[in-house]
Design a protein around this motif. Structure first.
Motif, short mmCIF file in Angstrom:
data_model
loop_
_atom_site.label_atom_id
_atom_site.label_comp_id
_atom_site.label_asym_id
_atom_site.label_seq_id
_atom_site.Cartn_x
_atom_site.Cartn_y
_atom_site.Cartn_z
N ASN A 218 14.84 -61.70 -28.04
CA ASN A 218 14.13 -61.18 -29.21
C ASN A 218 12.74 -60.73 -28.75
O ASN A 218 11.87 -61.55 -28.47
CB ASN A 218 14.01 -62.28 -30.28
CG ASN A 218 13.36 -61.78 -31.56
OD1 ASN A 218 12.41 -61.01 -31.54
ND2 ASN A 218 13.88 -62.22 -32.69
N LEU A 219 12.54 -59.42 -28.69
CA LEU A 219 11.32 -58.87 -28.11
C LEU A 219 10.07 -59.28 -28.89
O LEU A 219 9.06 -59.67 -28.29
CB LEU A 219 11.40 -57.34 -28.03
CG LEU A 219 10.17 -56.63 -27.46
CD1 LEU A 219 9.91 -57.08 -26.03
CD2 LEU A 219 10.35 -55.12 -27.52
N LEU A 220 10.10 -59.20 -30.21
CA LEU A 220 8.93 -59.54 -31.01
C LEU A 220 8.53 -60.99 -30.83
O LEU A 220 7.34 -61.31 -30.71
CB LEU A 220 9.20 -59.24 -32.49
CG LEU A 220 9.35 -57.76 -32.86
CD1 LEU A 220 9.65 -57.62 -34.35
CD2 LEU A 220 8.09 -56.99 -32.49
N LEU A 221 9.51 -61.90 -30.80
CA LEU A 221 9.23 -63.31 -30.59
C LEU A 221 8.62 -63.53 -29.21
O LEU A 221 7.62 -64.24 -29.07
CB LEU A 221 10.51 -64.13 -30.74
CG LEU A 221 10.38 -65.63 -30.43
CD1 LEU A 221 9.43 -66.29 -31.42
CD2 LEU A 221 11.76 -66.30 -30.45
N ALA A 222 9.22 -62.90 -28.19
CA ALA A 222 8.74 -63.08 -26.82
C ALA A 222 7.31 -62.57 -26.66
O ALA A 222 6.46 -63.25 -26.08
CB ALA A 222 9.67 -62.36 -25.85
N VAL A 223 7.03 -61.39 -27.20
CA VAL A 223 5.70 -60.80 -27.11
C VAL A 223 4.67 -61.67 -27.81
O VAL A 223 3.57 -61.92 -27.29
CB VAL A 223 5.70 -59.37 -27.70
CG1 VAL A 223 4.29 -58.87 -27.91
CG2 VAL A 223 6.45 -58.41 -26.77
N ALA A 224 5.01 -62.17 -28.99
CA ALA A 224 4.09 -63.00 -29.76
C ALA A 224 3.79 -64.31 -29.04
O ALA A 224 2.63 -64.72 -28.92
CB ALA A 224 4.66 -63.27 -31.15
N VAL A 225 4.83 -64.97 -28.56
CA VAL A 225 4.66 -66.26 -27.90
C VAL A 225 3.85 -66.11 -26.61
O VAL A 225 2.92 -66.88 -26.34
CB VAL A 225 6.03 -66.91 -27.60
CG1 VAL A 225 5.86 -68.15 -26.71
CG2 VAL A 225 6.72 -67.30 -28.90
N ILE A 226 4.19 -65.13 -25.80
CA ILE A 226 3.49 -64.92 -24.53
C ILE A 226 2.03 -64.54 -24.78
O ILE A 226 1.12 -65.04 -24.12
CB ILE A 226 4.20 -63.84 -23.69
CG1 ILE A 226 5.56 -64.36 -23.21
CG2 ILE A 226 3.34 -63.41 -22.50
CD1 ILE A 226 6.42 -63.31 -22.54
N GLY A 227 1.79 -63.67 -25.74
CA GLY A 227 0.42 -63.24 -26.04
C GLY A 227 -0.45 -64.38 -26.56
O GLY A 227 -1.57 -64.57 -26.09
N VAL A 228 0.07 -65.15 -27.51
CA VAL A 228 -0.70 -66.26 -28.08
C VAL A 228 -0.94 -67.35 -27.03
O VAL A 228 -2.04 -67.92 -26.94
CB VAL A 228 0.03 -66.85 -29.31
CG1 VAL A 228 -0.64 -68.14 -29.77
CG2 VAL A 228 0.04 -65.84 -30.45
N THR A 229 0.08 -67.65 -26.24
CA THR A 229 -0.06 -68.67 -25.19
C THR A 229 -1.13 -68.28 -24.18
O THR A 229 -1.99 -69.09 -23.82
CB THR A 229 1.29 -68.88 -24.46
OG1 THR A 229 2.27 -69.30 -25.41
CG2 THR A 229 1.16 -69.93 -23.36
N THR A 230 -1.09 -67.03 -23.74
CA THR A 230 -2.08 -66.56 -22.77
C THR A 230 -3.48 -66.55 -23.37
O THR A 230 -4.45 -66.93 -22.72
CB THR A 230 -1.71 -65.15 -22.27
OG1 THR A 230 -0.39 -65.17 -21.73
CG2 THR A 230 -2.69 -64.68 -21.20
N PHE A 231 -3.59 -66.11 -24.62
CA PHE A 231 -4.89 -66.09 -25.30
C PHE A 231 -5.50 -67.49 -25.32
O PHE A 231 -6.68 -67.68 -24.97
CB PHE A 231 -4.72 -65.57 -26.73
CG PHE A 231 -5.99 -65.56 -27.53
CD1 PHE A 231 -6.77 -64.41 -27.58
CD2 PHE A 231 -6.42 -66.68 -28.23
CE1 PHE A 231 -7.95 -64.37 -28.31
CE2 PHE A 231 -7.59 -66.66 -28.96
CZ PHE A 231 -8.36 -65.51 -29.00
N ALA A 232 -4.70 -68.48 -25.72
CA ALA A 232 -5.20 -69.85 -25.83
C ALA A 232 -5.61 -70.41 -24.47
O ALA A 232 -6.68 -71.02 -24.32
CB ALA A 232 -4.14 -70.74 -26.48
N LEU A 233 -4.78 -70.20 -23.46
CA LEU A 233 -5.08 -70.72 -22.14
C LEU A 233 -6.30 -70.05 -21.52
O LEU A 233 -7.10 -70.71 -20.84
CB LEU A 233 -3.86 -70.57 -21.22
CG LEU A 233 -2.69 -71.52 -21.51
CD1 LEU A 233 -1.49 -71.18 -20.64
CD2 LEU A 233 -3.11 -72.97 -21.27
N CYS A 234 -6.46 -68.76 -21.76
CA CYS A 234 -7.61 -68.05 -21.20
C CYS A 234 -8.91 -68.46 -21.90
O CYS A 234 -9.96 -68.56 -21.25
CB CYS A 234 -7.40 -66.54 -21.29
SG CYS A 234 -6.13 -65.94 -20.16
N ALA A 235 -8.84 -68.69 -23.20
CA ALA A 235 -10.02 -69.19 -23.91
C ALA A 235 -10.43 -70.55 -23.35
O ALA A 235 -11.62 -70.82 -23.11
CB ALA A 235 -9.73 -69.30 -25.41
#
Length: 200
Positions: free
Chosen positions: A141-158
């Motif tokens: 599921n592309l939308l789920l994958a994009v959302a999860v990867i983006g949010v995870t990376t955002f949180a870890l980078c912050a």
């Protein structure tokens, strides 16, 4: 591929971006600049989400071309940026000793170079392009994958920026020097991994 597998993939993909974010946090000496933190996290999270989407849409047609050069691009970008950080530290040390203005940028710790952040975001997210191609094969599921990867990376980078600031505020130039070296090492690691020269 379920949510847990996608989440773990996102964590794995974001590790290089997390390390680079720590390096950026090292340069925040006066205090945490929350606006800069959000911009940095948004760039890394955004590109980490965008690349799998592009890979998914491209499919297997361009896989061989991407895999052939992605590690060289990542290595070059990170080595250049890391080298500039080291150069800025050397200039800063010279300025402190001589009182001259050999490198004004070393003192502009509150100014955020958006182009540099974008280049680092691209360099650390190129691997995600190939992962997106894999997602196409697995019918993820592309939308789920994009959302999860983006949010995870955002949180870890912050989080990475905050961790980097904690150490950078204490060690100043030494921290920036270490950050530049780390960027070069990350680029080297990416290159050696893709060339199969690492034993693990």
């Amino acid at each position: 591929m379920g949510f847990i597998e996608i989440f773990l993939t996102g964590v794995g993909l974001s590790m290089d971006a997390f390390a680079v974010s720590i390096c950026r946090g090292l340069q925040m000496r006066r205090g945490v600049n929350w606006r800069h933190l959000l911009i940095i996290a948004a760039f890394f999270g955004g590109f980490q989400a965008l690349m799998p989407a592009i890979g998914y849409l491209l499919g297997s047609q361009f896989r061989d071309y991407i895999v052939a050069i992605d590690h060289w691009i990542a290595f070059a970008l990170l080595a250049i940026i890391g080298g500039k950080m080291i150069y800025d530290v050397i200039c800063d040390v010279r300025e402190q000793k001589s009182g001259c203005e050999c490198c004004e940028q070393a003192q502009e710790e509150e100014r955020l170079d958006v182009r540099q952040i974008a280049l680092m975001a691209v360099a650390t997210s190129i691997d995600a392009l190939a992962v997106g191609i894999t997602f196409a094969f697995l019918q993820v599921n592309l939308l789920l994958a994009v959302a999860v990867i983006g949010v995870t990376t955002f949180a870890l980078c912050a989080l990475g920026v905050l961790v980097g600031h904690k150490f950078g505020a204490r060690y100043k130039n030494k921290a920036s020097l270490a950050g530049g070296i780390v960027l070069i090492l990350i680029g080297t690691k990416i290159l050696l991994e893709h060339l199969g020269l690492l034993p693990f």
